[in-house]
Design a protein around this motif. Structure first.
Motif, PDB file in Angstrom:
ATOM      1  N   ILE A 232       0.751  -1.197   0.082  1.00  0.00           N
ATOM      2  CA  ILE A 232      -0.083  -0.068   0.059  1.00  0.00           C
ATOM      3  C   ILE A 232       0.886   1.261   0.029  1.00  0.00           C
ATOM      4  O   ILE A 232       0.540   2.318  -0.739  1.00  0.00           O
ATOM      5  N   LYS A 233       1.991   1.276   0.868  1.00  0.00           N
ATOM      6  CA  LYS A 233       3.048   2.456   0.862  1.00  0.00           C
ATOM      7  C   LYS A 233       3.667   2.524  -0.310  1.00  0.00           C
ATOM      8  O   LYS A 233       3.712   3.767  -0.731  1.00  0.00           O
ATOM      9  N   LYS A 234       3.737   1.621  -1.434  1.00  0.00           N
ATOM     10  CA  LYS A 234       4.529   1.814  -2.463  1.00  0.00           C
ATOM     11  C   LYS A 234       3.517   2.250  -3.760  1.00  0.00           C
ATOM     12  O   LYS A 234       4.039   2.657  -4.710  1.00  0.00           O
ATOM     13  N   ASN A 235       2.330   2.287  -3.437  1.00  0.00           N
ATOM     14  CA  ASN A 235       1.442   2.603  -4.493  1.00  0.00           C
ATOM     15  C   ASN A 235       1.690   4.094  -5.039  1.00  0.00           C
ATOM     16  O   ASN A 235       1.624   5.053  -4.060  1.00  0.00           O
ATOM     17  N   LYS A 236       1.788   4.383  -6.142  1.00  0.00           N
ATOM     18  CA  LYS A 236       2.060   5.754  -6.774  1.00  0.00           C
ATOM     19  C   LYS A 236       0.911   6.786  -6.329  1.00  0.00           C
ATOM     20  O   LYS A 236       1.152   7.854  -6.519  1.00  0.00           O
TER      21      LYS A 236
END
Length: 266
Positions: A232-236
């Protein structure tokens, strides 16, 4: 699911390494105001909160038995489907300080509609509804007996703006998302597994706007939830995340030119 010892060790590491919960050393103006105005509990003895905690106390002493249909990753208190209301209140309900935090989130950021995935006994639901007396709070519960018990109690207590939907998140989520208006807060608290968590996140993502907030429960509860939180944190589309260990907050603020991830003591 991590053992109690594993969770304790991870929490100690989080507490040591997290940014100060008073805002010291936090250079982001948005996050600093979040710490000072939202994270800090200014009014913990409100009459509204007292009423909800009185209900919690009542539930904790109840020996009424309900059949629990668990559609998620299970409970830390075991797999027995027949459980007392007291057991559910002690083991499954989110502590009061998180309810008060959600109350402040809704009021400070002027949230206009709320969706909760995982109602249980509705204690957190009550905090959400108290913060939004003129808006709609939607909550989905998979277990039929718990849903019926909670809906009956909410109606008796006058929470008329709460719309409780009984059913599987997979089948109910899209229809409920269509009913949300304005600035939204969505609380994911019903399925602590990797694939469903990411699936629900991807379902709501196209509808998320700059002022919306997503809250994920138990982000470090297991290896699967750890992994889900990292994805989730990596989602752009995500511009800011705040890790409070037991919950994670996701923001979409366009004022952040670069993605920011904070771990803050709570």
């Amino acid at each position: 699911m991590f053992t109690q010892l594993q969770l304790a060790v991870r929490f100690i590491w989080y507490y040591i390494t997290a940014s100060n919960g008073r805002g010291h050393g936090i250079h982001s103006p948005f996050v600093f105001s979040f710490v000072r105005e939202v994270l800090k509990d200014h009014n913990r003895y409100s009459d509204l909160f007292f009423r909800i905690e009185k209900k919690r106390k009542e539930f904790r002493s109840s020996d009424q038995i309900l059949e629990v249909l668990d559609l998620g990753a299970g409970s830390v208190s075991g797999k027995n489907p027949m459980r007392t209301v007291g057991s559910i209140a002690k083991n499954a309900a989110k502590p009061a300080r998180f309810g008060r935090l959600f109350f402040r989130l809704i009021q400070y950021y002027k949230i206009q509609s709320v969706l909760e995935l995982g109602t249980s006994l509705g204690l957190t639901t009550r905090y959400l509804a108290a913060a939004l007396p003129d808006g709609d709070v939607f909550t989905i519960e998979g277990s039929p007996e718990i849903a019926a018990f909670t809906e009956s109690n909410l109606k008796k207590e006058g929470y008329d703006r709460v719309k409780l939907i009984q059913g599987d998140f997979d089948q109910e989520l899209n229809a409920v998302l269509d009913r949300l208006n304005g600035r939204k807060l969505i609380f994911f608290d019903g399925n602590h597994r990797l694939e469903p968590t990411l699936c629900y996140f991807k379902q709501v993502l196209p509808l998320c706007k700059e002022d919306d907030i997503l809250v994920f429960d138990d982000i470090h509860w297991s290896e699967e939830m750890d992994h889900a939180w990292k994805e989730i944190k990596k989602n752009k589309e995500v511009s800011l995340t705040i890790d409070l260990f037991f919950i994670g907050l996701v923001f979409f603020r366009k004022e952040f030119k670069e993605k920011q991830d904070f771990i803050i003591r709570f």
